[in-house]
Design a protein around this motif. Structure first.
Motif, mmCIF file in Angstrom:
data_model
loop_
_atom_site.group_PDB
_atom_site.id
_atom_site.type_symbol
_atom_site.label_atom_id
_atom_site.label_comp_id
_atom_site.label_asym_id
_atom_site.label_seq_id
_atom_site.Cartn_x
_atom_site.Cartn_y
_atom_site.Cartn_z
ATOM 1 N N MET A 143 23.547 -6.625 25.543
ATOM 2 C CA MET A 143 22.586 -7.034 24.719
ATOM 3 C C MET A 143 21.439 -6.111 25.116
ATOM 4 S SD MET A 143 21.750 -7.954 21.757
ATOM 5 C CE MET A 143 20.242 -8.755 20.708
ATOM 6 N N LEU A 144 20.308 -5.468 24.624
ATOM 7 C CA LEU A 144 19.192 -5.316 24.884
ATOM 8 C C LEU A 144 18.810 -6.045 24.633
ATOM 9 C CD1 LEU A 144 19.334 -1.286 23.264
ATOM 10 C CD2 LEU A 144 20.028 -1.913 24.900
ATOM 11 N N LYS A 145 17.731 -5.794 25.609
ATOM 12 C CA LYS A 145 16.619 -6.705 25.562
ATOM 13 C C LYS A 145 15.073 -6.455 25.058
ATOM 14 C CE LYS A 145 16.895 -6.462 29.966
ATOM 15 N NZ LYS A 145 16.354 -6.590 32.064
ATOM 16 N N LYS A 146 14.385 -7.139 24.273
ATOM 17 C CA LYS A 146 13.697 -7.164 23.821
ATOM 18 C C LYS A 146 12.097 -6.851 24.370
ATOM 19 C CE LYS A 146 11.492 -10.502 21.065
ATOM 20 N NZ LYS A 146 11.114 -11.246 20.459
ATOM 21 N N SER A 147 11.952 -6.073 25.001
ATOM 22 C CA SER A 147 10.230 -6.067 25.478
ATOM 23 C C SER A 147 8.867 -7.319 25.088
ATOM 24 C CB SER A 147 9.705 -3.780 25.474
ATOM 25 O OG SER A 147 8.923 -3.673 26.462
ATOM 26 N N ILE A 148 7.707 -6.489 25.818
ATOM 27 C CA ILE A 148 7.022 -8.090 25.984
ATOM 28 C C ILE A 148 6.474 -7.826 24.575
ATOM 29 C CG2 ILE A 148 5.195 -7.400 27.427
ATOM 30 C CD1 ILE A 148 4.807 -10.316 28.474
ATOM 31 N N PHE A 149 6.627 -6.462 24.195
ATOM 32 C CA PHE A 149 5.068 -6.183 23.385
ATOM 33 C C PHE A 149 5.701 -5.839 21.834
ATOM 34 C CE2 PHE A 149 2.585 -5.291 26.570
ATOM 35 C CZ PHE A 149 1.759 -6.261 26.546
ATOM 36 N N PHE A 150 7.117 -6.480 21.913
ATOM 37 C CA PHE A 150 7.517 -5.555 20.796
ATOM 38 C C PHE A 150 6.928 -6.211 19.287
ATOM 39 C CE2 PHE A 150 10.556 -5.416 17.496
ATOM 40 C CZ PHE A 150 11.564 -4.189 17.190
ATOM 41 N N ASP A 151 7.801 -7.707 19.200
ATOM 42 C CA ASP A 151 6.838 -7.892 18.578
ATOM 43 C C ASP A 151 5.651 -7.998 17.990
ATOM 44 O OD1 ASP A 151 9.499 -9.645 18.063
ATOM 45 O OD2 ASP A 151 8.772 -11.812 19.498
ATOM 46 N N PHE A 152 4.663 -7.734 18.163
ATOM 47 C CA PHE A 152 3.065 -7.444 18.558
ATOM 48 C C PHE A 152 3.048 -6.445 17.773
ATOM 49 C CE2 PHE A 152 -0.759 -5.494 20.016
ATOM 50 C CZ PHE A 152 -1.546 -6.567 19.138
ATOM 51 N N LEU A 153 3.756 -5.097 18.047
ATOM 52 C CA LEU A 153 3.483 -3.819 17.551
ATOM 53 C C LEU A 153 4.741 -3.566 16.535
ATOM 54 C CD1 LEU A 153 4.206 -1.848 20.837
ATOM 55 C CD2 LEU A 153 2.092 -2.040 19.399
ATOM 56 N N ASN A 154 5.602 -4.326 15.893
ATOM 57 C CA ASN A 154 6.165 -3.748 15.156
ATOM 58 C C ASN A 154 6.010 -4.440 13.771
ATOM 59 O OD1 ASN A 154 9.150 -4.256 13.260
ATOM 60 N ND2 ASN A 154 9.211 -5.959 13.262
ATOM 61 N N ARG A 155 6.040 -3.483 12.523
ATOM 62 C CA ARG A 155 5.443 -3.651 11.393
ATOM 63 C C ARG A 155 5.856 -3.367 9.873
ATOM 64 N NH1 ARG A 155 2.435 0.802 13.822
ATOM 65 N NH2 ARG A 155 3.316 2.171 12.122
ATOM 66 N N ARG A 156 7.581 -4.184 10.547
ATOM 67 C CA ARG A 156 8.761 -4.053 9.744
ATOM 68 C C ARG A 156 8.974 -5.831 9.150
ATOM 69 N NH1 ARG A 156 11.070 -1.274 13.691
ATOM 70 N NH2 ARG A 156 11.820 1.557 12.265
ATOM 71 N N ASP A 157 8.095 -5.719 7.359
ATOM 72 C CA ASP A 157 8.279 -7.012 7.039
ATOM 73 C C ASP A 157 9.584 -7.298 6.852
ATOM 74 O OD1 ASP A 157 5.310 -6.561 6.754
ATOM 75 O OD2 ASP A 157 5.646 -5.923 4.805
ATOM 76 N N GLY A 158 10.057 -8.672 7.466
ATOM 77 C CA GLY A 158 11.115 -9.030 7.600
ATOM 78 C C GLY A 158 12.127 -8.416 7.984
#
Length: 400
Positions: A1-16
């Motif tokens: 499983m690929l890891k989620k980088s620490i800023f992914f949620d902050f940068l993500n702009r995909r609604d839902g």
């Protein structure tokens, strides 16, 4: 499983679409890549808008997945002088530099950014390979002592702040005099009672900076970004691989594994020397022994097989990596090189890329690339496709 980088949620702009949903709905190498076991998306919502933010305003790139190897000890400087293709032990303290190192046969092994914090304290950042075992073997080869290698990829997270508004954004975030930093200069700043390190550099061929911090400071750093967004009235979006690829190809930058074979991505026949990647300026054959020097002396004597060229194509059609480039439009015309990698440039409104051209055709101004059964004319160029004055301007512009 690929890891989620620490800023992914902050940068993500995909609604839902959160990280887990994105992984389920996406295909590796089509929507994202595996970068040092972290997921790097092609975009965070819209690649074109991300590219335009880099070139016209300011945008953010999560560089946290970069491999980081701390090298300490009184022998650290000599180690790098033996590893790298030019000496760096005389590099000023709190400076960084772009470096390459070779295999024994003179072919390109990897490139990296090297930070010098003190005469006995360095940080090497290749893209994704842990070279520590190889580094130990180099120490043995040259009889070097008092050098310690520490893997610290997860100990530092980072954000690249890139574009004409990057200095203004960082000033608004409270990092005073950042516009006075010279290219590759490094400076420490205070954040939430701790230390944040800013270097003037980037991979977009534009004005830019990279910020490095302890993961525990990421929340405080995000708050400063949000405050700057509000006070400056700009979006400061994150950007993914597609926008980065367009920017770095505009700047004529290379990527190990995409512009040449590497140990992580071995491709027989795609091995290249630094000269064949346009990086001869990083090689000093007169300054002392280093790994691959004897082979590079021989390569220099015999002449290089390939020359790196940028190409532009006036069609939004993308050639596959490795596609042959021909001397002319007819079936009988010989192949003279190959496409290394390519991307659509929204700014130039062309398909652009890096190519390896055989030495006998290095002065060719055009080549022909077959896409969908048709040979299309491509312009070949030496060096970068863009050159932005603001990239190296000191003080950096702060008015956009």
């Amino acid at each position: 499983m690929l890891k989620k980088s620490i800023f992914f949620d902050f940068l993500n702009r995909r609604d839902g679409t959160d990280f887990n949903r994105f992984v389920v709905d996406s295909i590796e190498d089509e929507h994202y890549i595996n970068w040092n076991q972290f997921l790097l998306p092609n975009d965070y919502g819209d690649a074109e808008s991300e590219y335009l933010a880099i070139r016209n305003s300011c945008a953010l790139f999560d560089v946290s997945p970069l491999r980081k190897i701390q090298v300490r000890g009184s022998g650290a400087g000599e180690f790098f002088d033996r590893l790298l293709t030019r000496p760096v032990s005389d590099l000023p303290i709190m400076r960084a530099t772009y470096t390459v190192f070779c295999n024994q046969d003179g072919t390109f092994k990897d490139d990296a950014i090297l930070y010098k914090y003190a005469d006995d304290d360095y940080m090497l950042m290749p893209s994704d390979v842990d070279h520590s075992p190889y580094f130990e073997s180099v120490c043995q080869q040259f009889g070097l002592g008092n050098v310690a290698f520490t893997e610290c990829t997860d100990s530092w997270v980072g954000m690249a702040v890139q574009g004409p508004g990057s200095a203004a954004a960082l000033l608004e975030m409270g990092f005073s005099d950042v516009e006075q930093l010279r290219p590759f200069e490094v400076r420490d700043y205070e954040l939430a009672g701790s230390n944040l390190r800013i270097a003037r550099m980037g991979f977009t061929a534009d004005l830019g900076y990279e910020c490095w911090l302890d993961p525990n400071l990421s929340g405080a750093f995000i708050q400063r970004i949000q405050s700057a967004r509000s006070s400056l009235g700009i979006e400061l979006p994150g950007y993914g691989l597609d926008a980065l690829q367009a920017c770095r190809l505009e700047g004529g930058f290379i990527v190990a594994g995409w512009d040449c074979s590497t140990e992580l991505n071995p491709q027989p026949g795609f091995e290249r020397t630094p000269y064949e990647l346009g990086l001869g300026w990083l090689v000093n054959l007169e300054a002392g022994d280093f790994v691959g020097r004897d082979a590079l002396l021989e390569h220099k004597k015999l002449g290089q097989r390939y020359f790196l060229r940028s190409f532009t194509l006036d069609r939004n059609l993308q050639p596959d990596d490795g596609t042959e480039i021909y001397a002319g439009p007819d079936d009988g015309d010989p192949a003279v090189g190959m496409v290394n990698c390519s991307s659509w440039s929204w700014g130039l409104e062309k398909m652009i890329g890096n190519a390896s051209i055989e030495s006998g055709y290095r002065d060719s101004e055009y080549g022909w690339i077959s896409i969908d059964g048709k040979r299309l004319k491509a312009k070949l160029a030496r060096g970068p496709l863009i050159a932005l004055e603001r990239r190296n301007q000191v003080p950096a512009p702060v008015d956009g």
